[in-house]
Design an enzyme around this catalytic site. Structure first.
Site, PDB file in Angstrom:
ATOM      1  N   SER A 198     -10.145  -0.651   6.872  1.00  0.00           N
ATOM      2  CA  SER A 198      -9.533  -0.540   5.538  1.00  0.00           C
ATOM      3  C   SER A 198      -8.783  -1.755   5.020  1.00  0.00           C
ATOM      4  CB  SER A 198      -8.610   0.666   5.491  1.00  0.00           C
ATOM      5  OG  SER A 198      -9.378   1.826   5.338  1.00  0.00           O
TER       6      SER A 198
ATOM      7  N   LYS B 127       0.857  -1.190   0.000  1.00  0.00           N
ATOM      8  CA  LYS B 127       0.000   0.000   0.000  1.00  0.00           C
ATOM      9  C   LYS B 127       0.892   1.238   0.000  1.00  0.00           C
ATOM     10  CE  LYS B 127      -3.929   1.948   2.606  1.00  0.00           C
ATOM     11  NZ  LYS B 127      -4.845   1.759   3.751  1.00  0.00           N
TER      12      LYS B 127
ATOM     13  N   SER C  46      -9.835   1.749   2.669  1.00  0.00           N
ATOM     14  CA  SER C  46      -8.939   2.507   1.840  1.00  0.00           C
ATOM     15  C   SER C  46      -7.867   1.674   1.127  1.00  0.00           C
ATOM     16  CB  SER C  46      -8.238   3.569   2.700  1.00  0.00           C
ATOM     17  OG  SER C  46      -7.397   2.960   3.664  1.00  0.00           O
TER      18      SER C  46
END
Ligand code: GLN
Length: 491
Positions: free
Chosen positions: A177, A78, A153
């Site tokens: 997330s 990420k 997210s």
């Protein structure tokens, strides 16, 4: 053999047998990213040269007899983890050109285990969002149906793994997330107990809630990666020494007699019937495998959303104050004076959702409102934590839906915070209480995956991974792949 649909455990075996080299494997995934990611938009930065160098090193380590179980296996990170020399944007214009001079503990641990960094994945800006639509680099799309969101997210990590552009990825979870995008893309993702995984070098959103974890195609793979992610780190003041260092050992024991708590309040009118039905089927399956189902009450969960949306923005408003165009981040052109420099740099650098959170947080923390909002939210947080503690006196694991419905269409909830924030009603309480929880697939509705959530007591990762793995030994939801994941790319 189709390399890209193998699990990490299988790839590890193929590498150790010499069936494939890390260089071949890395090249294979890089080609997939280069040919297929235009539809999915799951990567912000592809690390082609760096990845191939790491792969060569991994092959050499193996030839020298120094390989561990993950040596040479590719991974995607990420874009919230600082990676030395590789652009780290947090999907924000604020950090569009930021190249960190240091490496986060998470990515350093993973690199030390010999894994190959394919690149940095798309996400909601500063991890604020549930759909990936707040990204400065455009939304990522759900590989099962590209008209739908992948969740957020950590949506880029989820989409990359679900499209088989990477065998596994890292994510972070402040309010859901990891779990919510895992649910929306048919993956197995785990948020560890707060303090288990170092936050050093992970760009902060809400420091008392943020926690990194694996996003994988099975509980076994998640356990494999978690083994390298969990570490005590003096550079993170809330890091703790985890009592368990190997999450694989317990996986293969039967679950008979395991007590699973099912909270009635998670099955209310908010829950879509197709999701509810899939969860009920999963519960019956676990019962057949010998688990004991215990109805429990988690009444305080109804306050999780209100508490979270005061606490998380409050912490964010403090954490994001460093991005002022002077010390960090985007700087506007030709500022008239210092005030203009600050205000224009921040207005240009941050997107609308991030600005909203900064405003809400600053308000909640300001003199006169602190007691009414922030202190009250912290009190609720305590009650939520106590509620879980009571429940864990009766049960080993709690089972609930991960999300109220399957992934919505792009644009369907974007711009309507009241709707978007409800995506996380079943995941937020876990972060407020600091507990470990995972999402794993347990059904499909109209071509989109459904996730169920397993919540454990503090440091109970091994329990939930065990239950998840045993469920996956008797079901094949986790083996179903999105059409794009099965697509071949010519050499
Ligand atoms: N969707 C939640 C939010 O926007 C959770 C985000 C997260 O876990 N990073 O705050």
């Amino acid at each position: 053999m189709t390399l890209h649909t193998q699990s990490v455990a299988q790839l590890s075996q193929l590498l150790s047998q010499g069936t494939v080299s890390s260089t071949e494997l890395t090249e294979h995934f890089l080609k997939r990213i280069e040919s297929l990611d235009s539809d999915i938009n799951s990567f912000i930065t592809v690390n082609r040269d760096g990845a191939l160098k790491q792969a060569q090193m991994a092959d050499k380590q193996r030839a020298d007899g120094l390989a561990g179980p993950l040596t040479g296996v590719p991974i995607a990170h990420k874009d919230i983890f600082c990676t030395q020399g590789i652009k780290t944007t947090c999907a924000s214009r604020m950090l569009e050109n930021f190249i960190p001079p240091y490496e986060s503990t998470v990515t350093a641990n993973i690199a030390a285990a010999g894994m190959v960094n394919l690149g940095k994945t798309n996400m909601d800006e500063f991890a604020m969002g549930s759909s990936n639509e707040t990204s400065f680099f455009g939304a990522s799309r759900n590989p099962w149906n590209t008209n739908h969101i992948p969740g957020g997210s950590s949506g880029g990590s989820a989409a990359a793994v679900a499209a088989a552009l990477a065998p596994i990825a890292t994510g972070t979870d402040t309010g859901g997330s990891i779990r919510q995008p895992a649910a929306h893309t048919g993956l197995t993702g785990i948020k560890p107990t707060y303090g288990s995984v170092s936050r050093w070098g992970m760009i902060a959103f809400a420091s008392s809630l943020d926690q990194a974890g694996p996003m994988a195609t099975s509980a076994e793979d998640a356990a494999l990666l978690l083994n390298t992610m969990v570490s005590h780190d003096n550079r993170d003041s809330t890091s703790v020494a985890h009592p368990n260092s190997d999450f694989l050992t317990k996986l293969n024991t039967p679950i008979s007699g395991l007590r699973i708590g099912v909270p009635a309040s998670f099955f209310s009118a908010d829950l879509d019937s197709e999701v509810g039905d899939a969860i009920q089927l999963a519960i019956s399956q676990l019962q057949q495998q010998g688990a004991v189902i215990v109805p429990i009450s988690l009444e305080m969960n109804q306050h999780a959303l209100s508490a979270y949306y005061v606490i998380a923005p409050s912490e964010a408003s403090a954490n994001l104050s460093r991005f002022d165009g002077v010390r960090f981040g985007h700087r506007c052109e030709d500022p008239k004076d210092l005030k203009d420099l600050y205000s224009r740099s921040r207005s240009e650098g941050f997107g609308a959702e991030v600005q909203t959170r900064i405003l809400v947080g600053t308000y909640a923390l300001s003199a006169g409102y602190y007691d009414a909002y922030y202190r009250k939210a912290q009190k609720l947080r305590r009650l939520i934590k106590d509620d879980f503690e009571q429940a864990f006196k009766q049960v080993d694991v709690i089972l609930a839906p991960t999300t109220p419905s399957t992934a919505c269409k792009l644009g369907e909830k974007f711009g309507d915070p009241a709707k978007m924030y409800l995506e996380d009603i079943y995941t937020l309480a876990v972060n407020l209480a600091g507990l470990p929880a995972m999402s794993l697939p347990c059904g499909m509705a109209k071509g989109l995956p459904i996730g169920m959530q397993l919540i454990g007591p503090a440091f109970g990762e091994a329990n939930i991974l065990h239950l998840g793995h045993q469920f996956q030994q008797h079901s094949d939801w986790h083996k179903q792949r999105a059409p794009i994941a099965l697509q071949e790319v010519s050499a």
